[in-house]
Design a protein around this motif. Structure first.
Motif, PDB file in Angstrom:
ATOM      1  N   LYS A   8       0.844  -1.200   0.000  1.00  0.00           N
ATOM      2  CA  LYS A   8       0.000   0.000   0.000  1.00  0.00           C
ATOM      3  C   LYS A   8       0.885   1.259   0.000  1.00  0.00           C
ATOM      4  O   LYS A   8       0.583   2.238  -0.691  1.00  0.00           O
ATOM      5  CB  LYS A   8      -0.880  -0.023   1.257  1.00  0.00           C
ATOM      6  CG  LYS A   8      -2.151   0.762   1.123  1.00  0.00           C
ATOM      7  CD  LYS A   8      -3.013   0.535   2.342  1.00  0.00           C
ATOM      8  CE  LYS A   8      -4.060   1.628   2.463  1.00  0.00           C
ATOM      9  NZ  LYS A   8      -4.748   1.592   3.728  1.00  0.00           N
ATOM     10  N   LEU A   9       1.969   1.175   0.774  1.00  0.00           N
ATOM     11  CA  LEU A   9       2.894   2.312   0.854  1.00  0.00           C
ATOM     12  C   LEU A   9       3.503   2.595  -0.523  1.00  0.00           C
ATOM     13  O   LEU A   9       3.554   3.747  -0.973  1.00  0.00           O
ATOM     14  CB  LEU A   9       4.003   1.996   1.868  1.00  0.00           C
ATOM     15  CG  LEU A   9       5.108   3.042   1.997  1.00  0.00           C
ATOM     16  CD1 LEU A   9       4.570   4.316   2.629  1.00  0.00           C
ATOM     17  CD2 LEU A   9       6.260   2.508   2.846  1.00  0.00           C
ATOM     18  N   LYS A  14       3.839   5.677  -5.566  1.00  0.00           N
ATOM     19  CA  LYS A  14       3.745   5.727  -7.034  1.00  0.00           C
ATOM     20  C   LYS A  14       2.685   6.734  -7.468  1.00  0.00           C
ATOM     21  O   LYS A  14       2.798   7.346  -8.525  1.00  0.00           O
ATOM     22  CB  LYS A  14       3.408   4.343  -7.593  1.00  0.00           C
ATOM     23  CG  LYS A  14       4.623   3.411  -7.645  1.00  0.00           C
ATOM     24  CD  LYS A  14       4.277   2.061  -8.251  1.00  0.00           C
ATOM     25  CE  LYS A  14       5.515   1.176  -8.351  1.00  0.00           C
ATOM     26  NZ  LYS A  14       5.199  -0.186  -8.816  1.00  0.00           N
ATOM     27  N   ALA A  15       1.637   6.890  -6.641  1.00  0.00           N
ATOM     28  CA  ALA A  15       0.571   7.849  -6.956  1.00  0.00           C
ATOM     29  C   ALA A  15       0.963   9.277  -6.578  1.00  0.00           C
ATOM     30  O   ALA A  15       0.196  10.212  -6.789  1.00  0.00           O
ATOM     31  CB  ALA A  15      -0.709   7.448  -6.236  1.00  0.00           C
ATOM     32  N   GLU A  23       6.171   8.735   4.914  1.00  0.00           N
ATOM     33  CA  GLU A  23       6.316   7.467   5.652  1.00  0.00           C
ATOM     34  C   GLU A  23       7.508   6.664   5.124  1.00  0.00           C
ATOM     35  O   GLU A  23       8.286   6.103   5.893  1.00  0.00           O
ATOM     36  CB  GLU A  23       5.025   6.641   5.535  1.00  0.00           C
ATOM     37  CG  GLU A  23       5.049   5.422   6.462  1.00  0.00           C
ATOM     38  CD  GLU A  23       3.805   4.551   6.342  1.00  0.00           C
ATOM     39  OE1 GLU A  23       2.775   5.022   5.841  1.00  0.00           O
ATOM     40  OE2 GLU A  23       3.892   3.384   6.753  1.00  0.00           O
ATOM     41  N   LEU A  24       7.645   6.639   3.799  1.00  0.00           N
ATOM     42  CA  LEU A  24       8.768   5.893   3.210  1.00  0.00           C
ATOM     43  C   LEU A  24      10.109   6.470   3.666  1.00  0.00           C
ATOM     44  O   LEU A  24      11.005   5.735   4.094  1.00  0.00           O
ATOM     45  CB  LEU A  24       8.672   5.936   1.682  1.00  0.00           C
ATOM     46  CG  LEU A  24       9.713   5.109   0.922  1.00  0.00           C
ATOM     47  CD1 LEU A  24       9.081   4.503  -0.326  1.00  0.00           C
ATOM     48  CD2 LEU A  24      10.924   5.907   0.507  1.00  0.00           C
ATOM     49  N   LEU A  59      11.049   4.497  -8.878  1.00  0.00           N
ATOM     50  CA  LEU A  59      10.132   3.602  -8.153  1.00  0.00           C
ATOM     51  C   LEU A  59       9.241   2.813  -9.116  1.00  0.00           C
ATOM     52  O   LEU A  59       8.892   1.659  -8.842  1.00  0.00           O
ATOM     53  CB  LEU A  59       9.268   4.412  -7.178  1.00  0.00           C
ATOM     54  CG  LEU A  59       8.383   3.597  -6.238  1.00  0.00           C
ATOM     55  CD1 LEU A  59       9.203   2.676  -5.346  1.00  0.00           C
ATOM     56  CD2 LEU A  59       7.522   4.515  -5.367  1.00  0.00           C
ATOM     57  N   GLY A  60       8.930   3.428 -10.243  1.00  0.00           N
ATOM     58  CA  GLY A  60       8.106   2.748 -11.239  1.00  0.00           C
ATOM     59  C   GLY A  60       8.767   1.481 -11.779  1.00  0.00           C
ATOM     60  O   GLY A  60       8.101   0.588 -12.295  1.00  0.00           O
TER      61      GLY A  60
END
Lengths: 182, 158
Positions: A8-9, A14-15, A23-24, A59-60
């Protein structure tokens, strides 16, 4: 630090969600900084910041083939190596070992200081190509697999580097006279 | 290689040593002060290597500042849009309706207002009661509707 719901993170990041990125960063900052410090020494802050920027950009490309943490630390390792290479940093005395060892009691203070000094000297005496592997190996909780994944080396090479790093250390410790501390 | 060297090889380097070899090496280190000191030094080094100290203060903020993230979604206005538009239309309807009601309830108001407006046009200082009402009502309705459209324009420009 374990992440409650890593999938979810990652989706949130990514969004482009601010909260997910916060948080990351807060989850991985200490370990990323630790890897950067081990590899890039005095340029650790720049390397760690650049790491998160590269994580943001790529990240993608994360496909979940390795643990997300391992992927992040590999980015940190590669980014730190790039910075070392660009700036020509020689990490003879990595600044990751500044905290005094807190084990022995008050009676052992003198010998403890000498021990600490000898240990620092021994770590600094390891050839850099072996030392990084040794440092990552312990930082990652003695995991050959993760060390190999992050450094992109075969596990056999990691073991060889570790063996040679410890041999270098042993040699320096003997020379420093630690064996005489009783 | 002397005995101490052999045992140190096993204790420090020999991950692949047999359990018997390890037991023998540990028994040696328990009696040999020099080997014990070296083993302790290695243990200390391992402890330091495994230490993860905290990133510096403000590090996460500095990272967040440099990430080209999209701006967070604009906070919802405390007044919902339908309330604002409803109020504007209600305002316009009430004042516009009041003017029309006055005009039709007493037709003389219309002629009075026309006379007053003519007089007002000729001499702005002298304004009659009905012309004042007409001007106020129409102005209020125009201001309300114009305000509503201006508000929309500001929102779309943000």
């Amino acid at each position: 630090m374990p992440v409650k719901d890593e999938k979810k993170l990652i989706e949130g990041c990514k969004a482009g969600e601010q909260e997910a990125w916060r948080e990351l960063v807060e989850t991985y900052r200490d370990m990323v900084f630790a890897v950067a410090r081990r590899v890039a020494g005095p340029s650790a802050e720049d390397a760690a910041q650049e790491t998160f920027f590269r994580v943001f950009k790529s990240l993608g490309n994360f496909r979940g083939e390795s643990k997300f943490s391992t992927w992040v630390y590999r980015v940190a390792y590669n980014t730190s190596l790039d910075i070392v290479s660009k700036r020509g940093i020689v990490t003879e005395n990595p600044d990751g070992f500044e905290q005094p060892y807190g084990g022995p009691g008050p009676d052992d203070l003198t010998i403890s200081a000498e021990y600490s000094e000898a240990v620092k000297t021994a770590l600094a005496g390891i050839r850099p190509e072996y030392r990084t592997v040794l440092e990552l190996y312990y930082l990652l909780g003695k995991s050959y697999k993760e060390t190999a994944e992050i450094t992109n080396m075969p596990i056999g090479t990691v073991k060889t580097h570790l063996h040679r790093a410890k041999k270098d250390m042993l040699k320096t410790l003997r020379r420093s006279g630690v064996a005489g501390f009783h | 290689m002397n005995k101490c060297d052999e045992f140190m090889e096993i204790l420090v380097l020999g991950e692949d040593a047999t359990p018997e070899e390890k037991t023998a090496a540990e028994a040696h280190a328990a009696e040999c002060a020099e080997c014990a000191a070296l083993v302790n030094a290695f243990a200390q080094a391992e402890g330091e290597l495994a230490t993860v100290s905290e990133a510096p203060n403000g590090f996460a903020d500095r990272v967040m500042d440099q990430l080209p993230l999209p701006e967070p979604a604009r906070r919802e206005s405390w007044t919902p849009m339908w309330v604002i538009s409803g109020a504007a239309y209600a305002f316009a309807a009430v004042f516009g309706g009041l003017v029309i009601w006055l005009a039709f309830s007493d037709p003389s108001v219309i002629s009075g207002a026309v006379n007053d407006l003519t007089a007002f046009a000729a001499s702005p200082g002298a304004i009659g009661y009905s012309a004042f009402g007409t001007i106020t009502g129409v102005s209020a309705a125009v201001v309300a509707v114009a305000g509503y459209f201006a508000y929309n324009l500001v929102l779309s420009a943000e």
